[in-house]
Structure formats: structure tokens, C-alpha cells
Design an enzyme around this catalytic site. Sequence first.
Site, PDB file in Angstrom:
ATOM      1  N   GLY A   1      40.713  41.251  40.323  1.00 25.06           N
ATOM      2  CA  GLY A   1      39.970  40.126  39.791  1.00 25.06           C
ATOM      3  C   GLY A   1      40.846  38.996  39.303  1.00 25.06           C
TER       4      GLY A   1
ATOM      5  CD  GLU B   1      41.063  45.294  44.876  1.00 24.42           C
ATOM      6  OE1 GLU B   1      40.961  44.374  44.045  1.00 24.42           O
ATOM      7  OE2 GLU B   1      41.958  45.307  45.749  1.00 24.42           O
TER       8      GLU B   1
ATOM      9  CG  ASP C   1      36.265  42.813  44.435  1.00 25.32           C
ATOM     10  OD1 ASP C   1      37.490  42.923  44.210  1.00 25.32           O
ATOM     11  OD2 ASP C   1      35.416  42.890  43.524  1.00 25.32           O
TER      12      ASP C   1
ATOM     13  N   GLY D   1      39.512  43.417  37.249  1.00 26.50           N
ATOM     14  CA  GLY D   1      38.266  43.617  36.528  1.00 26.50           C
ATOM     15  C   GLY D   1      38.387  44.787  35.569  1.00 26.50           C
TER      16      GLY D   1
END
Length: 350
Positions: free
Chosen positions: A119, A142, A150, A70
Site C-alpha cells: 500500500g 503480496e 494490488d 496496508g
Amino acid sequence: MNATADEAPVLLRREGRAGHLVLNRPRAINALNHAMVRIMADALDAWEHDAAVAAVVLTGAGERGLCAGGDIRSIHDDVRTGRAAASAAFWHDEYLLNARIACFPKPYVAVMDGIVMGGGVGVSAHGGVRVVTERSRVAMPETGIGFVPDVGGTYLLTRTPGELGTHLALTGSAVGAGDALLCGLADHFVPSERLPEFIAALAGTEVADAVREFATTAPAGEMAAHREWIDDCYAADSVEEIVDRLHASGDRHAKEAAETILAKSPTSLKVTLAALRRARELPSLGAVLEQEYRVSCAALASPDLAEGIRAQVVDKDRTPRWSPADLAQVTEADVARHFEPTANGSLGLV
């Protein structure tokens, strides 16, 4: 001045029976932003009901990788300027896209060449046909930015053999093609030099036939040789005990893993372990994504997320000042708050 079609963040095109999604931010290794997520979701909606589209193919522009994750710089800016709700809205739509990819009724071919992280894993590893190459580097990094895996990452990592997923989640380590296949993050290996032929074949060939023609045996990975200490050490009930076991194992690689873990956000490490253990008991990807949405929104209120992004991509000093600074200071209440219902609502997946 209006952007030209080639400047769009996701390029859409049709080649024969294949609809192509090309992530198109090569200077940022195709890092995902909200606009990209919306474009991809709209394209999948259209192509699902287009009888002329038999398969969807996901690739990334440039030479460096499919997607580095992301757009965390934007998340940093949102947190710092009091616009955290914008990041929550991005995650809401991103996680719905991850779920959409997982249940897409036509073949979804993700070409996981080069860097595929965060992501990028979310828009590829939930697909039905996941192709890696000798250049692939797949990771959920992360914990190094004060965040938690996630995009369905805790779902994927809890379904790896033994404790391999726990190792990858806590260390944030990247794996190559062989280990991505071992961990169930990919399905097939195609040498990078044959990717153009493989992708071109999808215009007129059934996906399964193209895979049979171009896929071959991947180079050997590294993780299988370390299963004994990985499975033993990461089966512990706390991050502290995992680190203690790694240090005591007598294996050089285990000790290196311990030191890698200790450089990560203490809060993120404890929340990640709790998220993985909870994800193992959840019945579906949708339920795990709901949990991840709560955890992600809670992380917006943690000082470690903005600090981790600052250290890694803004100032690039690589010396984050975590708060709390060590594992012993992270309380059970600190962890538990990440799993409470969020004011941002739910994804509506369960």
C-alpha cells in the site's frame, strides 16, 4: 481521552506553498488503515481547490520508512471474525485514492525514503514526482502473505522494462533506488541527508526547480545485469514453466529466485501471473484497479490470505501452510474465480 493532533494517523500541515501529508504510525512503519485513506482523500479534495496550495508532499513519520503497506493484521482479524466486508470497503477507498493520486492536477511529491511496500507503493508510485534515497527499499511482497499485488501494482509492474515486473511480483523482492528508477517506480534520487533541505525548499520553490537543485545520480542498481535470464525465464506462460526455466538457466541468482518463488502461496502465484498478463491488455490504471478489486475481494475467501498473514505478522513462525500446497494442485478454475464480478460491486473507475 481524545487523541491529540500529533497522535492523528496522518498529520496535515501547510508550509508555504506546499501541503504536507505525513503518515503517522511510525511504530507500524506507517501501515495504512481505512482512517488514513479517508484523511488523505479529504485533504487532496481540499487542496486541489485551494489556490494557496501549489504542491502536495507525502512523507512518513519515524526513521524506518514511508509506509510498510496496508494494515494486514486488521485484514487478518476481519477474515477470522467474519467481517471481510470491512476489508473490502478499505480496499474500495484505498484504490480510489490510488487513482486520485495518479490524476491529481497539482504536483504530488512522494518521498519514498526507507521501506515502501504494498500500500505504500500505492500512495507514492502513482504520484507525479517520486523521490527515492539510498535507504529506499521498494517492494510488492503480496505473494508471501497469500495475496496478489494490488493498489495499482499490477499496472506499474507490467510497465517495467522486459519482465522485470514479473520477477518482482512473483518473488516479492525489494529493490533499491537504482532499480526503482530502472523499473519506473520512481523518478529522482535525492541523498537522504539532503531530504530536509529538499522538503524545506518546496515551501517556496517550484517543484521542478527543487528537483533540479537536489536530485543527483542514484547508486547503480542490480537488475540490469540480470535482464537476460529475467526476460527469458519470466516470459513463460505458466508459473511452473517459469520455475523450470529459472532452475535450468545455470545462473545462481535465477535458481535463488526459483526457490524464493516456491516458498510463496501457489494460488497467489498463479493468480498474480494471470493478473499481470491481463493488466498488460487493459487500457488504463482505472481498469487495472477494477480488476485488482475483484481479485482482492476474491482472495478474502481463500484460506491462504489469513494463513499467510498469520505466519508473517501474527504468530511470526514464517511457516505458512498453503492450501493447495503446490502449484500443480491449483486449477484453472481456482484462478478464474478471482477475476469474476464481486458482490462488493465495482470502483466506478471505468
